[in-house]
Design a protein around this motif. Structure first.
Motif, PDB file in Angstrom:
ATOM      1  N   LYS A 183     -28.115 -11.641  23.867  1.00  0.00           N
ATOM      2  CA  LYS A 183     -28.595 -12.989  24.139  1.00  0.00           C
ATOM      3  C   LYS A 183     -29.890 -13.012  24.942  1.00  0.00           C
ATOM      4  CE  LYS A 183     -26.005 -13.991  28.345  1.00  0.00           C
ATOM      5  NZ  LYS A 183     -25.092 -14.895  28.998  1.00  0.00           N
ATOM      6  N   ASP A 184     -30.167 -11.962  25.705  1.00  0.00           N
ATOM      7  CA  ASP A 184     -31.394 -11.936  26.489  1.00  0.00           C
ATOM      8  C   ASP A 184     -32.586 -11.370  25.728  1.00  0.00           C
ATOM      9  OD1 ASP A 184     -30.312  -9.400  26.470  1.00  0.00           O
ATOM     10  OD2 ASP A 184     -30.585  -9.033  28.609  1.00  0.00           O
ATOM     11  N   SER A 185     -32.384 -10.953  24.489  1.00  0.00           N
ATOM     12  CA  SER A 185     -33.479 -10.374  23.685  1.00  0.00           C
ATOM     13  C   SER A 185     -34.596 -11.378  23.436  1.00  0.00           C
ATOM     14  CB  SER A 185     -32.945  -9.854  22.359  1.00  0.00           C
ATOM     15  OG  SER A 185     -32.046  -8.802  22.564  1.00  0.00           O
ATOM     16  N   VAL A 186     -34.254 -12.639  23.241  1.00  0.00           N
ATOM     17  CA  VAL A 186     -35.269 -13.656  22.958  1.00  0.00           C
ATOM     18  C   VAL A 186     -36.216 -13.792  24.151  1.00  0.00           C
ATOM     19  CG1 VAL A 186     -35.637 -16.114  22.491  1.00  0.00           C
ATOM     20  CG2 VAL A 186     -33.795 -14.895  21.334  1.00  0.00           C
ATOM     21  N   ALA A 187     -35.659 -13.886  25.354  1.00  0.00           N
ATOM     22  CA  ALA A 187     -36.490 -14.029  26.552  1.00  0.00           C
ATOM     23  C   ALA A 187     -37.368 -12.790  26.754  1.00  0.00           C
ATOM     24  CB  ALA A 187     -35.613 -14.270  27.776  1.00  0.00           C
TER      25      ALA A 187
ATOM     26  N   GLN B 263     -45.443  -2.196  29.457  1.00  0.00           N
ATOM     27  CA  GLN B 263     -44.842  -0.865  29.376  1.00  0.00           C
ATOM     28  C   GLN B 263     -43.606  -0.741  30.251  1.00  0.00           C
ATOM     29  OE1 GLN B 263     -45.535   1.637  27.260  1.00  0.00           O
ATOM     30  NE2 GLN B 263     -46.929   0.184  26.310  1.00  0.00           N
ATOM     31  N   ILE B 264     -43.646  -1.324  31.446  1.00  0.00           N
ATOM     32  CA  ILE B 264     -42.497  -1.242  32.346  1.00  0.00           C
ATOM     33  C   ILE B 264     -41.293  -1.962  31.759  1.00  0.00           C
ATOM     34  CG2 ILE B 264     -41.604  -2.101  34.558  1.00  0.00           C
ATOM     35  CD1 ILE B 264     -44.230  -1.194  35.813  1.00  0.00           C
ATOM     36  N   VAL B 265     -41.486  -3.204  31.325  1.00  0.00           N
ATOM     37  CA  VAL B 265     -40.358  -3.979  30.800  1.00  0.00           C
ATOM     38  C   VAL B 265     -39.856  -3.381  29.489  1.00  0.00           C
ATOM     39  CG1 VAL B 265     -39.648  -6.240  29.924  1.00  0.00           C
ATOM     40  CG2 VAL B 265     -41.033  -6.088  32.005  1.00  0.00           C
ATOM     41  N   PHE B 266     -40.770  -3.001  28.605  1.00  0.00           N
ATOM     42  CA  PHE B 266     -40.378  -2.424  27.323  1.00  0.00           C
ATOM     43  C   PHE B 266     -39.600  -1.125  27.523  1.00  0.00           C
ATOM     44  CE2 PHE B 266     -41.073   0.283  23.614  1.00  0.00           C
ATOM     45  CZ  PHE B 266     -40.648  -0.551  22.592  1.00  0.00           C
TER      46      PHE B 266
ATOM     47  N   GLU C 131     -41.680  -7.476  38.262  1.00  0.00           N
ATOM     48  CA  GLU C 131     -40.450  -7.399  39.060  1.00  0.00           C
ATOM     49  C   GLU C 131     -39.687  -8.710  39.040  1.00  0.00           C
ATOM     50  OE1 GLU C 131     -40.410  -5.699  42.919  1.00  0.00           O
ATOM     51  OE2 GLU C 131     -41.546  -3.936  42.305  1.00  0.00           O
ATOM     52  N   ASP C 132     -40.396  -9.831  39.079  1.00  0.00           N
ATOM     53  CA  ASP C 132     -39.728 -11.138  38.993  1.00  0.00           C
ATOM     54  C   ASP C 132     -39.007 -11.289  37.658  1.00  0.00           C
ATOM     55  OD1 ASP C 132     -40.560 -11.832  41.517  1.00  0.00           O
ATOM     56  OD2 ASP C 132     -42.251 -13.075  40.824  1.00  0.00           O
ATOM     57  N   PHE C 133     -39.663 -10.851  36.579  1.00  0.00           N
ATOM     58  CA  PHE C 133     -39.019 -10.952  35.265  1.00  0.00           C
ATOM     59  C   PHE C 133     -37.814 -10.022  35.173  1.00  0.00           C
ATOM     60  CE2 PHE C 133     -38.437  -9.859  30.793  1.00  0.00           C
ATOM     61  CZ  PHE C 133     -38.197 -11.132  30.300  1.00  0.00           C
ATOM     62  N   ILE C 134     -37.926  -8.844  35.741  1.00  0.00           N
ATOM     63  CA  ILE C 134     -36.798  -7.905  35.740  1.00  0.00           C
ATOM     64  C   ILE C 134     -35.623  -8.492  36.519  1.00  0.00           C
ATOM     65  CG2 ILE C 134     -36.051  -5.630  36.551  1.00  0.00           C
ATOM     66  CD1 ILE C 134     -38.973  -4.690  35.869  1.00  0.00           C
ATOM     67  N   ARG C 135     -35.910  -9.164  37.613  1.00  0.00           N
ATOM     68  CA  ARG C 135     -34.845  -9.851  38.365  1.00  0.00           C
ATOM     69  C   ARG C 135     -34.225 -10.954  37.513  1.00  0.00           C
ATOM     70  NH1 ARG C 135     -38.052  -8.404  42.774  1.00  0.00           N
ATOM     71  NH2 ARG C 135     -36.860  -7.564  44.517  1.00  0.00           N
ATOM     72  N   GLN C 136     -35.062 -11.688  36.804  1.00  0.00           N
ATOM     73  CA  GLN C 136     -34.585 -12.754  35.919  1.00  0.00           C
ATOM     74  C   GLN C 136     -33.705 -12.179  34.810  1.00  0.00           C
ATOM     75  OE1 GLN C 136     -37.813 -15.018  34.171  1.00  0.00           O
ATOM     76  NE2 GLN C 136     -36.489 -15.815  32.573  1.00  0.00           N
TER      77      GLN C 136
ATOM     78  N   HIS D 271     -22.932  -1.722  31.112  1.00  0.00           N
ATOM     79  CA  HIS D 271     -23.423  -2.870  30.343  1.00  0.00           C
ATOM     80  C   HIS D 271     -24.087  -3.943  31.212  1.00  0.00           C
ATOM     81  CE1 HIS D 271     -23.526  -5.087  26.534  1.00  0.00           C
ATOM     82  NE2 HIS D 271     -23.376  -6.147  27.303  1.00  0.00           N
ATOM     83  N   PRO D 272     -23.417  -4.447  32.274  1.00  0.00           N
ATOM     84  CA  PRO D 272     -24.067  -5.489  33.082  1.00  0.00           C
ATOM     85  C   PRO D 272     -25.287  -5.009  33.870  1.00  0.00           C
ATOM     86  CG  PRO D 272     -21.759  -5.182  33.751  1.00  0.00           C
ATOM     87  CD  PRO D 272     -22.054  -4.193  32.680  1.00  0.00           C
ATOM     88  N   LEU D 273     -25.463  -3.714  34.018  1.00  0.00           N
ATOM     89  CA  LEU D 273     -26.670  -3.201  34.670  1.00  0.00           C
ATOM     90  C   LEU D 273     -27.898  -3.398  33.795  1.00  0.00           C
ATOM     91  CD1 LEU D 273     -25.503   0.229  36.108  1.00  0.00           C
ATOM     92  CD2 LEU D 273     -26.030  -1.843  37.391  1.00  0.00           C
ATOM     93  N   VAL D 274     -27.699  -3.378  32.483  1.00  0.00           N
ATOM     94  CA  VAL D 274     -28.808  -3.399  31.541  1.00  0.00           C
ATOM     95  C   VAL D 274     -28.969  -4.755  30.863  1.00  0.00           C
ATOM     96  CG1 VAL D 274     -29.677  -2.372  29.400  1.00  0.00           C
ATOM     97  CG2 VAL D 274     -28.556  -0.934  31.117  1.00  0.00           C
ATOM     98  N   PHE D 275     -27.870  -5.343  30.466  1.00  0.00           N
ATOM     99  CA  PHE D 275     -27.905  -6.593  29.712  1.00  0.00           C
ATOM    100  C   PHE D 275     -27.465  -7.752  30.587  1.00  0.00           C
ATOM    101  CE2 PHE D 275     -26.876  -3.162  26.695  1.00  0.00           C
ATOM    102  CZ  PHE D 275     -28.016  -3.207  25.920  1.00  0.00           C
ATOM    103  N   ASN D 276     -28.030  -8.912  30.340  1.00  0.00           N
ATOM    104  CA  ASN D 276     -27.709 -10.106  31.121  1.00  0.00           C
ATOM    105  C   ASN D 276     -26.436 -10.746  30.574  1.00  0.00           C
ATOM    106  OD1 ASN D 276     -27.750 -12.251  32.841  1.00  0.00           O
ATOM    107  ND2 ASN D 276     -29.547 -13.222  31.947  1.00  0.00           N
ATOM    108  N   GLU D 277     -25.388  -9.973  30.520  1.00  0.00           N
ATOM    109  CA  GLU D 277     -24.081 -10.448  30.090  1.00  0.00           C
ATOM    110  C   GLU D 277     -23.036  -9.437  30.525  1.00  0.00           C
ATOM    111  OE1 GLU D 277     -23.986 -10.692  25.797  1.00  0.00           O
ATOM    112  OE2 GLU D 277     -24.562  -8.628  25.581  1.00  0.00           O
ATOM    113  N   HIS D 278     -21.835  -9.914  30.712  1.00  0.00           N
ATOM    114  CA  HIS D 278     -20.725  -9.035  31.074  1.00  0.00           C
ATOM    115  C   HIS D 278     -20.256  -8.329  29.805  1.00  0.00           C
ATOM    116  CE1 HIS D 278     -16.760  -7.837  32.593  1.00  0.00           C
ATOM    117  NE2 HIS D 278     -17.329  -7.900  33.789  1.00  0.00           N
ATOM    118  N   TRP D 279     -19.602  -7.189  29.944  1.00  0.00           N
ATOM    119  CA  TRP D 279     -19.187  -6.402  28.773  1.00  0.00           C
ATOM    120  C   TRP D 279     -18.107  -7.092  27.954  1.00  0.00           C
ATOM    121  CZ3 TRP D 279     -14.216  -4.666  28.040  1.00  0.00           C
ATOM    122  CH2 TRP D 279     -13.366  -4.710  29.137  1.00  0.00           C
ATOM    123  N   LEU D 280     -17.232  -7.899  28.605  1.00  0.00           N
ATOM    124  CA  LEU D 280     -16.126  -8.530  27.870  1.00  0.00           C
ATOM    125  C   LEU D 280     -16.607  -9.580  26.866  1.00  0.00           C
ATOM    126  CD1 LEU D 280     -13.109  -8.476  27.454  1.00  0.00           C
ATOM    127  CD2 LEU D 280     -12.872 -10.102  29.324  1.00  0.00           C
ATOM    128  N   PRO D 281     -17.488 -10.537  27.243  1.00  0.00           N
ATOM    129  CA  PRO D 281     -18.014 -11.454  26.225  1.00  0.00           C
ATOM    130  C   PRO D 281     -18.784 -10.734  25.120  1.00  0.00           C
ATOM    131  CG  PRO D 281     -18.462 -12.304  28.409  1.00  0.00           C
ATOM    132  CD  PRO D 281     -17.910 -10.918  28.586  1.00  0.00           C
TER     133      PRO D 281
END
Length: 160
Positions: free
Chosen positions: A9-13, A29-32, A65-70, A132-142
Motif C-alpha cells: 500500500k505504501d508503493s504509490v507514495a 538513491q537513498i530512498v530507492f 529523512e522526513d520521507f523515510i519517517r513518513q 515486515h513492519p520495519l520495512v513496509f508501512n503495514e503490519h504483517w497480519l493485514p
C-alpha cells in the motif's frame, strides 16, 4: 511516471516521491536503495556488501529523512546506516546485522506445485514477521490477509 515499486500500500507514495526527483540525486538513491534493501531483507537475501555500498549515499538530507519517517521505516534506515558506516551497534542493530549475515528463514523456493509454494510463502511470512513492519508501512497480519485473499481470487475460488 515510473513505477519503481508495487505490491504494498505504501508503493504509490514511494513512487510519487521518487518520480519527483532526478534518478541521479542522493535523495532518490537513498530512498530507492533503502526500499530495495528492505525487500531483500524481508526475503532473506540482503548481503552485507549491499549494505556497505549504501554508505556512499549517506548522509541523507532532511527531506529524505522526513520521507523515510513518513514511510515508517526510519528504524530500519538508522540500523542500516549504522551498519553501513561501521559504527558501534546497539543490540537491535546487531540483531539486524546478524539477520543479514544469517537469515532465520533461508529455504530455497520450491520449483513447482502451487501448494508447496503457498506453504513456503506462509512459512516465510511467519518466520520473518518481525521484519515486515520495519520495512513496509503495514503490519504483517493485514499483509498476510491481503495475500491470502489475492491467492483466493487468483485461483478463482471467489468470483468478482
Amino acid at each position: 511516471m515510473n513505477e519503481y515499486f508495487t505490491g504494498h500500500k505504501d508503493s504509490v507514495a514511494i513512487n510519487d516521491y521518487l518520480n519527483a526527483l532526478p534518478e541521479s540525486s542522493n535523495d532518490f538513491q537513498i530512498v530507492f536503495r533503502l526500499r530495495r534493501m528492505g525487500e531483500e531483507f524481508v526475503e532473506g537475501v540482503l548481503t552485507l556488501d549491499t549494505v556497505y555500498s549504501f554508505a556512499e549515499c549517506l548522509p541523507a538530507s532532511c527531506k529524505a529523512e522526513d520521507f523515510i519517517r513518513q514511510m515508517k521505516c526510519y528504524t530500519f534506515f538508522s540500523a542500516l546506516s549504522s551498519i553501513a558506516l561501521k559504527q558501534v551497534l546497539s543490540p537491535f542493530e546487531q540483531r539486524v546485522k546478524e539477520e543479514i549475515e544469517h537469515p532465520t528463514f533461508c529455504k530455497p523456493v520450491p520449483s513447482s506445485g502451487k501448494v508447496a509454494i503457498t506453504i513456503y510463502k506462509l512459512q516465510r511470512i511467519w518466520y520473518t514477521r518481525w521484519k515486515h513492519p520495519l520495512v513496509f508501512n503495514e503490519h504483517w497480519l493485514p499483509a498476510l490477509v491481503t495475500w491470502i485473499w489475492s491467492v483466493v481470487r487468483w485461483e478463482r475460488v471467489v468470483r468478482d
